[in-house]
Design a protein around this motif. Structure first.
Motif, PDB file in Angstrom:
ATOM      1  N   LEU A 117      -3.763   6.357  -1.285  1.00 39.86           N
ATOM      2  CA  LEU A 117      -2.431   5.800  -1.084  1.00 39.86           C
ATOM      3  C   LEU A 117      -2.445   4.734   0.015  1.00 39.86           C
ATOM      4  CD1 LEU A 117      -0.121   6.893  -2.795  1.00 39.86           C
ATOM      5  CD2 LEU A 117       0.796   7.991  -0.729  1.00 39.86           C
ATOM      6  N   GLU A 118      -3.133   5.077   1.096  1.00 38.12           N
ATOM      7  CA  GLU A 118      -3.217   4.147   2.223  1.00 38.12           C
ATOM      8  C   GLU A 118      -3.938   2.861   1.796  1.00 38.12           C
ATOM      9  OE1 GLU A 118      -5.405   5.422   5.745  1.00 38.12           O
ATOM     10  OE2 GLU A 118      -5.367   3.278   6.254  1.00 38.12           O
ATOM     11  N   LEU A 119      -5.004   3.019   1.038  1.00 40.71           N
ATOM     12  CA  LEU A 119      -5.763   1.855   0.568  1.00 40.71           C
ATOM     13  C   LEU A 119      -4.925   0.981  -0.361  1.00 40.71           C
ATOM     14  CD1 LEU A 119      -9.397   3.017  -0.200  1.00 40.71           C
ATOM     15  CD2 LEU A 119      -8.697   1.153   1.287  1.00 40.71           C
ATOM     16  N   MET A 120      -4.119   1.635  -1.202  1.00 41.99           N
ATOM     17  CA  MET A 120      -3.290   0.868  -2.127  1.00 41.99           C
ATOM     18  C   MET A 120      -2.264   0.030  -1.362  1.00 41.99           C
ATOM     19  SD  MET A 120      -2.960   3.678  -5.143  1.00 41.99           S
ATOM     20  CE  MET A 120      -1.985   2.849  -6.368  1.00 41.99           C
ATOM     21  N   GLU A 121      -1.730   0.608  -0.282  1.00 39.68           N
ATOM     22  CA  GLU A 121      -0.787  -0.151   0.541  1.00 39.68           C
ATOM     23  C   GLU A 121      -1.482  -1.359   1.170  1.00 39.68           C
ATOM     24  OE1 GLU A 121       1.120   2.385   3.435  1.00 39.68           O
ATOM     25  OE2 GLU A 121       2.032   3.571   1.818  1.00 39.68           O
ATOM     26  N   ARG A 122      -2.673  -1.095   1.690  1.00 43.36           N
ATOM     27  CA  ARG A 122      -3.418  -2.197   2.323  1.00 43.36           C
ATOM     28  C   ARG A 122      -3.802  -3.265   1.297  1.00 43.36           C
ATOM     29  NH1 ARG A 122      -8.124   0.570   5.435  1.00 43.36           N
ATOM     30  NH2 ARG A 122      -8.772  -1.584   5.803  1.00 43.36           N
ATOM     31  N   LEU A 123      -4.117  -2.827   0.093  1.00 40.18           N
ATOM     32  CA  LEU A 123      -4.472  -3.775  -0.957  1.00 40.18           C
ATOM     33  C   LEU A 123      -3.265  -4.648  -1.334  1.00 40.18           C
ATOM     34  CD1 LEU A 123      -6.745  -4.682  -2.796  1.00 40.18           C
ATOM     35  CD2 LEU A 123      -6.057  -2.948  -4.454  1.00 40.18           C
TER      36      LEU A 123
END
Ligand SMILES: [Zn+2]
Length: 243
Positions: A117-123
Motif C-alpha cells: 500500500l505504501e509503495l503504491m502511494e509512493r508510485l
C-alpha cells in the motif's frame, strides 16, 4: 578636401544607409530572441536530466512493487497448501506445526500488504512527478519553437533589409566623387562618417559646437569638406545648420 554641397549632402544618405546596414547585420547575426532560445536550450537539458532521475526512481518503485506482489503470491500459495494439508492430516503434531505456520504466514501477508500500500502511494506520487516534469519540458519546447520561428523571421527580414540597404549604398556611393567617397570611408571607420550640422549641433556625436568652431564653419567656403572637432565625422551644412 573639397566637394560640392550636393555631393556632401549625398554623404548623409550614405551614412544613413551605413547605419541601416550595421543594424540589419547585427539583427541577422544575433536576433533579439537568440539569448532566450539559448537559455531555454540549457533549461531543457536540466529538465531532461531531472526527468531521467524521476523515471529511474519510478522504475525502482515499480520493481519493488512487483517483488512484493510476487512475495504475496508465494505466501498465498503456501497458505493454500498448508490449509489443504491441515484438512487432510490426522497427525496432531503436524497439525499444530501447520497451524503455527499458517498464523505466521498470515502476519507476513499483512506486513507485505502494508508495504504494498505504501509503495503504491509512493508510485502514484512518482507518476505525478514524472507527468509534471514532462509538462514542463513540453512547455519549454513550445516556447523555444515559437521563439525560434520568430528569430527566423527576424533574421530573414534583417537579411532582406541588409541586401536592400547594401544595394542602395552602392548606388548612392557610386554617384559621389571617388576621392570624397574614399575620404568618407576613412572617416567612417572611426566615427558616424558624415552628419548634419543642425542648429550648431553635430548630429554624429550630439556635441554643440563652441562659438569659435561655429565661427570657423561660418567662414569656410561652401565646397570645403569640414569635420566635427569632437567626433571627427564630416560635418554637412544645410539650411538647417543655423549658421
Ligand atoms: Zn561630432
Amino acid at each position: 578636401m573639397n566637394a560640392s554641397p550636393a555631393d556632401q549632402r549625398r554623404l548623409l544618405e550614405v551614412a544613413e544607409l551605413d547605419t541601416r546596414i550595421r543594424r540589419a547585420d547585427a539583427a541577422r547575426r544575433n536576433p533579439p530572441q537568440a539569448e532566450r532560445v539559448h537559455a531555454l536550450l540549457a533549461r531543457r537539458q536540466e529538465l531532461a536530466h531531472e526527468l531521467t532521475t524521476r523515471l529511474g526512481a519510478r522504475d525502482d518503485l515499480r520493481a519493488d512493487l512487483a517483488r512484493i506482489e510476487s512475495d504475496v503470491a508465494m505466501v498465498d500459495a503456501r497458505r493454500a497448501r498448508d490449509a489443504e494439508r491441515l484438512n487432510s492430516t490426522s497427525n496432531m503434531k503436524e497439525a499444530q506445526g501447520l497451524e503455527s505456520e499458517l498464523a505466521s504466514l498470515g502476519r507476513r501477508k499483512s506486513d507485505l500488504e502494508d508495504a504494498e500500500l505504501e509503495l503504491m502511494e509512493r508510485l502514484e506520487e512518482a507518476d505525478a512527478g514524472v507527468a509534471a516534469q514532462e509538462t514542463l519540458i513540453a512547455e519549454t519546447n513550445a516556447e523555444g519553437a515559437t521563439l525560434s520561428a520568430e528569430a527566423k523571421r527576424v533574421v530573414a527580414e534583417a537579411s532582406a533589409d541588409f541586401d536592400a540597404a547594401a544595394r542602395d549604398r552602392a548606388a548612392v556611393g557610386g554617384s559621389v566623387p571617388p576621392d570624397l567617397m574614399a575620404y568618407y570611408d576613412r572617416v567612417a571607420a572611426r566615427s558616424a562618417g558624415a552628419a548634419l550640422l543642425r542648429r550648431g549641433t553635430c548630429e554624429g556625436c550630439r556635441m554643440v559646437l563652441a562659438g569659435t568652431d561655429l565661427q570657423a564653419v561660418r567662414l569656410a567656403p561652401e565646397d570645403a569638406v569640414l569635420t566635427c572637432p569632437e567626433c571627427g565625422c564630416i560635418l554637412v551644412r544645410t539650411e538647417e545648420s543655423g549658421l
